[in-house]
Motif scaffolding. Structure first.
Motif, mmCIF file in Angstrom:
data_model
loop_
_atom_site.group_PDB
_atom_site.id
_atom_site.type_symbol
_atom_site.label_atom_id
_atom_site.label_comp_id
_atom_site.label_asym_id
_atom_site.label_seq_id
_atom_site.Cartn_x
_atom_site.Cartn_y
_atom_site.Cartn_z
ATOM 1 N N ILE A 131 -6.673 0.797 -0.844
ATOM 2 C CA ILE A 131 -5.426 1.166 -0.803
ATOM 3 C C ILE A 131 -4.866 1.470 -2.372
ATOM 4 C CG2 ILE A 131 -4.729 -0.343 1.069
ATOM 5 C CD1 ILE A 131 -3.620 -2.294 -1.217
ATOM 6 N N THR A 132 -3.962 2.556 -2.212
ATOM 7 C CA THR A 132 -3.125 2.683 -3.710
ATOM 8 C C THR A 132 -1.955 1.850 -3.770
ATOM 9 O OG1 THR A 132 -2.091 4.471 -2.473
ATOM 10 C CG2 THR A 132 -4.011 5.087 -4.083
ATOM 11 N N LEU A 133 -1.763 1.642 -4.814
ATOM 12 C CA LEU A 133 -0.427 0.310 -5.091
ATOM 13 C C LEU A 133 0.911 0.869 -5.051
ATOM 14 C CD1 LEU A 133 -2.622 -1.785 -7.523
ATOM 15 C CD2 LEU A 133 -2.662 -2.008 -4.972
ATOM 16 N N VAL A 134 1.907 0.160 -4.664
ATOM 17 C CA VAL A 134 3.310 0.141 -4.912
ATOM 18 C C VAL A 134 3.588 -1.283 -5.338
ATOM 19 C CG1 VAL A 134 5.511 0.453 -3.895
ATOM 20 C CG2 VAL A 134 3.592 2.031 -3.081
ATOM 21 N N ALA A 151 0.820 -0.957 0.130
ATOM 22 C CA ALA A 151 -0.123 -0.074 -0.110
ATOM 23 C C ALA A 151 0.987 1.364 -0.033
ATOM 24 C CB ALA A 151 -0.996 0.025 1.027
ATOM 25 N N ALA A 152 0.705 2.002 -1.034
ATOM 26 C CA ALA A 152 1.365 3.400 -1.024
ATOM 27 C C ALA A 152 0.496 4.290 -0.057
ATOM 28 C CB ALA A 152 1.381 3.931 -2.320
ATOM 29 N N GLY A 153 -0.630 4.396 -0.107
ATOM 30 C CA GLY A 153 -1.526 5.024 0.708
ATOM 31 C C GLY A 153 -2.868 4.245 1.234
ATOM 32 N N VAL A 154 -3.390 4.653 2.291
ATOM 33 C CA VAL A 154 -4.696 3.952 2.595
ATOM 34 C C VAL A 154 -5.734 5.111 2.964
ATOM 35 C CG1 VAL A 154 -5.683 2.640 4.574
ATOM 36 C CG2 VAL A 154 -3.290 2.061 3.748
ATOM 37 N N THR A 193 -7.999 3.024 -6.363
ATOM 38 C CA THR A 193 -7.629 1.969 -5.094
ATOM 39 C C THR A 193 -8.236 0.647 -5.404
ATOM 40 O OG1 THR A 193 -9.723 2.964 -4.059
ATOM 41 C CG2 THR A 193 -8.038 4.102 -3.524
ATOM 42 N N VAL A 194 -7.626 -0.124 -4.482
ATOM 43 C CA VAL A 194 -7.943 -1.490 -4.370
ATOM 44 C C VAL A 194 -8.589 -1.663 -2.871
ATOM 45 C CG1 VAL A 194 -7.334 -4.066 -4.272
ATOM 46 C CG2 VAL A 194 -6.451 -2.291 -6.117
ATOM 47 N N GLN A 195 -9.699 -2.220 -2.856
ATOM 48 C CA GLN A 195 -10.419 -2.402 -1.510
ATOM 49 C C GLN A 195 -10.060 -3.799 -0.547
ATOM 50 O OE1 GLN A 195 -14.844 -2.604 -1.670
ATOM 51 N NE2 GLN A 195 -14.844 -1.842 0.766
#
Length: 162
Positions: A66-69, A46-49, A57-59
């Motif tokens: 979350i945004t992805l790394v 997660a890059a961000g929550v 985002t992915v739930q």
């Protein structure tokens, strides 16, 4: 799906490249390697929550999106006949069926999303196309049973159907 529209490479990564359709402006993540069913394509984090969804985002829980790394994974688009899956418990991108170089990575959005920030009319063109994509909460259990689902979505469906 192998891309045939005019395109240009936006960025290159270890196992994929982001391509931009020069006619539509849409961007896609395409494989540069072959993957077999069950292969771990990549790990992610997660890059961000956030407590609300966005189209990026992915739930992972009711109020956790979350945004992805790595960030380039955000270019994985929807298909009703996906070739990969976001395992949000193991934080792994998993191959569902053979992927060859040049093939676009796709996942089934309702497999990770209960309610979507931006529902849309699906144009994936597959024989399995369900038409309107708005999240797992809007789909019948018979439709959802055809897909690999995150642990979170499985739990939500079990509670809904009790």
């Amino acid at each position: 799906m192998i891309v045939t529209a005019p395109q240009r490479v936006v960025s290159q990564h270890v196992f994929a490249e982001v391509l931009k359709d020069t006619q539509t402006g849409n961007q896609y993540l395409h494989s540069t390697k072959t993957f077999q069913p069950g292969d771990i394509i990549s790990h992610f984090s997660a890059a961000g929550v956030f407590d609300t969804p966005s189209y990026l985002t992915v739930q992972t829980a009711d109020d956790r999106h979350i945004t992805l790394v790595p960030e380039f994974l955000q270019y994985i688009n929807h298909s009703c006949s996906p070739n990969m899956f976001f395992d949000t418990t193991g934080m792994q991108l998993l191959c569902l069926r053979k992927i060859v170089p040049g093939e676009q990575f796709t996942f089934f959005y309702p497999g990770t999303e209960w309610e979507m920030a931006q529902p849309f009319a699906c144009r994936c063109g597959t024989v399995d196309c369900i038409g309107h994509i708005s999240g797992a909460s809007q789909l019948h259990i018979a439709v959802m049973s055809r897909y690999k689902l995150t642990d979170y979505i499985q739990q939500k469906l079990q509670r809904r159907n009790c």
